[in-house]
Design an enzyme around this catalytic site. Structure first.
Site, PDB file in Angstrom:
ATOM      1  N   ASN A   9       1.067  -1.234   0.296  1.00 16.04           N
ATOM      2  CA  ASN A   9      -0.416   0.117   0.258  1.00 16.04           C
ATOM      3  C   ASN A   9       0.720   1.751  -0.224  1.00 16.04           C
ATOM      4  OD1 ASN A   9      -1.963   2.269   0.083  1.00 16.04           O
ATOM      5  ND2 ASN A   9      -2.063   1.514   2.883  1.00 16.04           N
ATOM      6  N   LYS A  11      -0.493   4.871  -0.052  1.00 17.65           N
ATOM      7  CA  LYS A  11      -1.065   5.180   0.117  1.00 17.65           C
ATOM      8  C   LYS A  11      -0.604   6.621  -0.699  1.00 17.65           C
ATOM      9  CE  LYS A  11       0.512   3.109   4.704  1.00 17.65           C
ATOM     10  NZ  LYS A  11      -0.188   3.534   6.432  1.00 17.65           N
ATOM     11  N   HIS A  97      -9.734   1.297   4.636  1.00 18.87           N
ATOM     12  CA  HIS A  97      -8.506   1.011   5.652  1.00 18.87           C
ATOM     13  C   HIS A  97      -8.409   2.139   6.489  1.00 18.87           C
ATOM     14  CE1 HIS A  97      -4.257   2.568   6.237  1.00 18.87           C
ATOM     15  NE2 HIS A  97      -3.641   1.338   5.621  1.00 18.87           N
ATOM     16  N   GLU A  99      -6.627   4.523   7.589  1.00 16.85           N
ATOM     17  CA  GLU A  99      -6.470   6.329   7.583  1.00 16.85           C
ATOM     18  C   GLU A  99      -8.057   6.519   6.800  1.00 16.85           C
ATOM     19  OE1 GLU A  99      -3.008   5.255   5.399  1.00 16.85           O
ATOM     20  OE2 GLU A  99      -2.067   5.192   7.476  1.00 16.85           O
ATOM     21  N   GLU A 169      -5.307  -5.192  10.675  1.00 16.14           N
ATOM     22  CA  GLU A 169      -4.656  -4.610  10.499  1.00 16.14           C
ATOM     23  C   GLU A 169      -4.373  -3.644  11.578  1.00 16.14           C
ATOM     24  OE1 GLU A 169      -2.640  -3.011   7.130  1.00 16.14           O
ATOM     25  OE2 GLU A 169      -4.197  -1.150   6.629  1.00 16.14           O
ATOM     26  N   GLY A 175       2.267   2.165  10.790  1.00 12.12           N
ATOM     27  CA  GLY A 175       2.896   3.633  10.372  1.00 12.12           C
ATOM     28  C   GLY A 175       3.584   3.768  11.912  1.00 12.12           C
ATOM     29  N   SER A 215       3.057  -2.370  10.427  1.00  7.62           N
ATOM     30  CA  SER A 215       4.392  -2.323  11.021  1.00  7.62           C
ATOM     31  C   SER A 215       5.717  -3.892  10.462  1.00  7.62           C
ATOM     32  CB  SER A 215       5.287  -1.545  12.238  1.00  7.62           C
ATOM     33  OG  SER A 215       4.411  -0.469  12.487  1.00  7.62           O
TER      34      SER A 215
HETATM   35  C1  PEP Z   1      -1.107   0.488   6.033  1.00  8.72           C
HETATM   36  O1  PEP Z   1      -0.730   0.993   5.206  1.00  8.72           O
HETATM   37  O2  PEP Z   1      -1.758  -0.565   5.793  1.00  8.72           O
HETATM   38  C2  PEP Z   1      -0.131  -0.125   7.161  1.00  8.72           C
HETATM   39  C3  PEP Z   1       0.598  -1.150   7.410  1.00  8.72           C
HETATM   40  O3  PEP Z   1       1.213   0.676   7.423  1.00  8.72           O
HETATM   41  P1  PEP Z   1       2.985   0.011   7.157  1.00  8.72           P
HETATM   42  O4  PEP Z   1       3.237  -1.249   7.431  1.00  8.72           O
HETATM   43  O5  PEP Z   1       4.040   1.359   7.040  1.00  8.72           O
HETATM   44  O6  PEP Z   1       2.429   0.733   9.209  1.00  8.72           O
END
Ligand code: PEP
Length: 252
Positions: A9, A11, A97, A99, A169, A175, A215
């Site tokens: 992803n 973003k 997601h 976000e 997630e 992040g 992460s």
């Molecule tokens: C994501 O945006 O789905 C995600 C898991 O981000 P990160 O790996 O940066 O934590």
């Protein structure tokens, strides 16, 4: 057997040139390492979707959008419909997601409509669920994840549901550099699979890929992916570096 998947992803990152360069580097590594038995999905920002689908003609990757409109078509300035995605050969779309839930007020109800639009056009939703830190600390994480599933995708028929990929997630891990432990991930993934068994039966649950996101990186992917119910990852920050992303894809 359910597919093993590593999805990147991107973003809202990268200029066109940098996106092109990253795809090129990923392509070189796919050629070199011949990643086997793992479906690699790249989810770039919308202006670069066609760049990625061109690339997907030469390399073994699939392309996903990061979002889709809940509406079919019409006067919705700035939105991108499932029909549009389908017309440029997009295979997957991330839906829900955290976000988007947080900054764009997406609700389980609007996400259910997005999932319906995607399935109407033969695009597989990567449906994201996960609890906030306070919800885990107050022991509400199972309840939260269950309601996201029930309200977002459990209205589907079994044949519709067979196209769903789930990404667990935990919001506190996205992040932040704070990954869920392999035990925490496995515990939640097993819980999710049990909910799918209850709703759609053993066979369907066995065929559904459940990805971990938050992460995940080249150092921790192996241990996470070794868990019985973790079928791969949705990768944010680490998907912007070709070497790191492909190391994750080679972590099974
Ligand atoms: C994501 O945006 O789905 C995600 C898991 O981000 P990160 O790996 O940066 O934590």
């Amino acid at each position: 057997m359910r597919p093993k998947i590593v999805a990147g992803n991107w973003k809202m990152n990268l200029t066109f040139e940098k996106a092109d360069q990253l795809l090129f580097e990923i392509g070189e590594l796919i050629e070199e390492k011949k990643t086997k038995g793992v479906e690699i999905i790249i989810c770039p920002p919308s202006p670069y979707l066609e760049l990625a689908t061109d690339f997907a003609q030469d390399f073994e990757i699939k392309v996903g959008a990061q979002n889709v409109s809940q509406y079919e078509d019409g006067a919705y300035t700035g939105e991108i419909s499932a029909a549009m995605l389908s017309s440029i050969d997009i295979d997957f779309s991330i839906v829900g997601h955290s976000e988007r839930r947080k900054y764009f007020a997406e609700t389980n109800a609007s996400l259910a409509a997005k999932v319906d639009r995607l399935l109407e056009y033969g695009i597989q939703p990567i449906f994201c669920i996960g609890e906030q830190l306070e919800e885990r600390e107050s022991n509400k994480h199972f309840e939260v994840v269950k309601s996201q599933l029930v309200e977002g995708i459990f209205h589907l028929s079994q044949s519709e549901f067979s196209n769903i990929v789930i990404a667990y997630e935990p919001v506190w891990a996205i992040g932040t550099g704070k990954t869920a432990s392999p035990e925490q991930a496995q515990e939640m993934h097993a819980f999710i699979r049990q909910l799918i068994i209850d709703q759609y039966g053993e066979e369907q649950a066995h065929e559904t890929s459940i990805l971990y996101g938050g992460s995940c990186n080249a150092k921790n992917a192996k241990e996470l992916f070794a868990q019985a119910d973790v079928d791969g990852g949705l990768i944010g920050g680490a998907s912007l570096k070709a070497e790191e992303f492909m190391a994750i894809a080679n972590s099974f």
